[in-house]
Design a protein around this motif. Structure first.
Motif, PDB file in Angstrom:
ATOM      1  N   ILE A  97       0.856  -1.186   0.000  1.00  0.00           N
ATOM      2  CA  ILE A  97       0.000   0.000   0.000  1.00  0.00           C
ATOM      3  C   ILE A  97       0.890   1.232   0.000  1.00  0.00           C
ATOM      4  CG2 ILE A  97      -1.767   1.304   1.253  1.00  0.00           C
ATOM      5  CD1 ILE A  97      -1.478  -2.210   2.297  1.00  0.00           C
ATOM      6  N   ALA A  98       0.765   2.065  -1.019  1.00  0.00           N
ATOM      7  CA  ALA A  98       1.549   3.297  -1.113  1.00  0.00           C
ATOM      8  C   ALA A  98       0.670   4.493  -0.770  1.00  0.00           C
ATOM      9  CB  ALA A  98       2.141   3.463  -2.512  1.00  0.00           C
ATOM     10  N   VAL A  99       1.183   5.356   0.101  1.00  0.00           N
ATOM     11  CA  VAL A  99       0.494   6.592   0.497  1.00  0.00           C
ATOM     12  C   VAL A  99       1.522   7.720   0.502  1.00  0.00           C
ATOM     13  CG1 VAL A  99      -1.144   5.311   1.940  1.00  0.00           C
ATOM     14  CG2 VAL A  99       0.933   6.250   2.971  1.00  0.00           C
ATOM     15  N   TRP A 100       1.056   8.940   0.476  1.00  0.00           N
ATOM     16  CA  TRP A 100       1.978  10.072   0.566  1.00  0.00           C
ATOM     17  C   TRP A 100       2.378  10.304   2.019  1.00  0.00           C
ATOM     18  CZ3 TRP A 100       4.147  10.629  -3.708  1.00  0.00           C
ATOM     19  CH2 TRP A 100       3.442  10.626  -4.922  1.00  0.00           C
ATOM     20  N   LYS A 101       3.611  10.723   2.222  1.00  0.00           N
ATOM     21  CA  LYS A 101       4.089  10.971   3.574  1.00  0.00           C
ATOM     22  C   LYS A 101       3.550  12.285   4.133  1.00  0.00           C
ATOM     23  CE  LYS A 101       8.219  11.000   6.454  1.00  0.00           C
ATOM     24  NZ  LYS A 101       9.694  11.109   6.505  1.00  0.00           N
ATOM     25  N   SER A 102       3.081  13.176   3.260  1.00  0.00           N
ATOM     26  CA  SER A 102       2.474  14.430   3.694  1.00  0.00           C
ATOM     27  C   SER A 102       0.963  14.359   3.553  1.00  0.00           C
ATOM     28  CB  SER A 102       3.007  15.602   2.855  1.00  0.00           C
ATOM     29  OG  SER A 102       2.249  16.775   3.105  1.00  0.00           O
ATOM     30  N   ALA A 103       0.261  14.946   4.510  1.00  0.00           N
ATOM     31  CA  ALA A 103      -1.201  15.029   4.408  1.00  0.00           C
ATOM     32  C   ALA A 103      -1.627  15.889   3.228  1.00  0.00           C
ATOM     33  CB  ALA A 103      -1.784  15.594   5.698  1.00  0.00           C
ATOM     34  N   ASP A 104      -0.703  16.678   2.695  1.00  0.00           N
ATOM     35  CA  ASP A 104      -0.995  17.513   1.528  1.00  0.00           C
ATOM     36  C   ASP A 104      -0.652  16.826   0.222  1.00  0.00           C
ATOM     37  OD1 ASP A 104      -1.955  19.794   2.957  1.00  0.00           O
ATOM     38  OD2 ASP A 104       0.107  20.292   3.481  1.00  0.00           O
ATOM     39  N   GLY A 105      -0.316  15.548   0.289  1.00  0.00           N
ATOM     40  CA  GLY A 105      -0.059  14.810  -0.933  1.00  0.00           C
ATOM     41  C   GLY A 105       1.331  15.042  -1.480  1.00  0.00           C
TER      42      GLY A 105
END
Length: 272
Positions: free
Chosen positions: A145-153
């Motif tokens: 599962i890949a997600v951005w490390k920042s909440a702002d993408g």
């Protein structure tokens, strides 16, 4: 565009919105997201016998990477336009289906591996999305599962948000996708993966530059209206943020390219 119009929430959860974005997404985003999709798929022990599920496939970056291993790939997305684009690739070992990732129309334990690259984090119920990935993965199977490390993408979203936070911190609007913020932390991401039904999560951090083409300033201005935090600004604030954004480009551009470093977290885990 009037600020009252900009204040409308962006329709991330509307399939029709993504239907309209297919061509632009493939041209602007897929070359960048493919770098992360390749890294995520490379963590999975898959090959010709494997059955792999790609959740929220978009234009198919992760599905194509998995298919290159020889695996049989089922790529799902709630956008009919995205599904049609994946089918148009004409890859024989990819089956693309329109489906809600929060309630998969798929049997239990049907896949050897499941992957989602910047997809589940956008779901209104991202926890359900992760649970569904676990449900359809067989015991002993794996997930990435890949997600951005920042909440702002990432990319333009990230830089514009950083500028707005610096200039107008009280005008930062709430992101419409809670998974972006919740999963942008290795500890919380690991906990969410375990809660969904996976085990032994490992988190890797990977950074790539988004290369923004800055040859035509007018094209850059058109991007702003798609940024969530832009909706919280009045006309004067919008003008100031746009100037600051252009100043960043002027300082850092190389020719017609401007690099925006963006970092992802890739969680890999097993299905007990």
């Amino acid at each position: 565009m009037q600020s009252s119009e900009r204040a409308k929430p962006l329709p991330y959860n509307d399939p029709a919105h993504w239907d309209k974005m297919v061509t632009a997404y493939e041209a602007q985003s897929q070359p960048f997201t493919t770098l992360f999709a390749d890294a995520a798929v490379a963590t999975l022990p898959i090959g010709p016998p494997s059955k792999v599920l790609d959740v929220a496939t978009g234009t198919g970056a992760a599905a194509l990477a998995a298919a290159r291993t020889g695996a049989a790939v089922t790529a799902i997305d709630f956008s009919a336009g995205m599904v049609a684009r994946v089918r148009a690739h004409g890859v024989p070992n990819i089956e693309a289906r329109q489906m809600d990732g929060q309630a998969l129309d798929l049997p239990d334990a049907a896949f050897d591996a499941a992957v989602s690259v910047f997809g589940v984090m956008l779901f209104p119920d991202w926890r359900a999305g992760l649970r569904e990935m676990a449900r359809v993965t067989r015991s002993g199977g794996s997930a990435a599962i890949a997600v951005w490390k920042s909440a702002d993408g990432a990319a333009v979203h990230l830089l514009l948000s950083q500028i707005i936070r610096r200039l107008y911190p009280d005008n930062v609007t709430t992101m419409p996708c809670t998974g972006l913020a919740e999963l942008a932390d290795p500890t919380r991401l690991s906990a969410a993966v375990i809660a969904a039904g996976f085990s032994e999560p490992a988190i890797a951090e990977i950074t790539h530059d988004f290369k923004l083409n800055v040859a035509n300033p007018g094209d850059i201005d058109k991007l702003f209206e798609f940024m969530p935090h832009w909706s919280g600004l009045d006309a004067d604030q919008s003008a100031a943020v746009a100037r600051a954004f252009r100043n960043e480009i002027a300082r850092g551009r190389i020719g017609d390219s401007f690099a925006i470093p963006s970092t992802a977290l890739i969680a890999t885990a097993l299905r007990p």
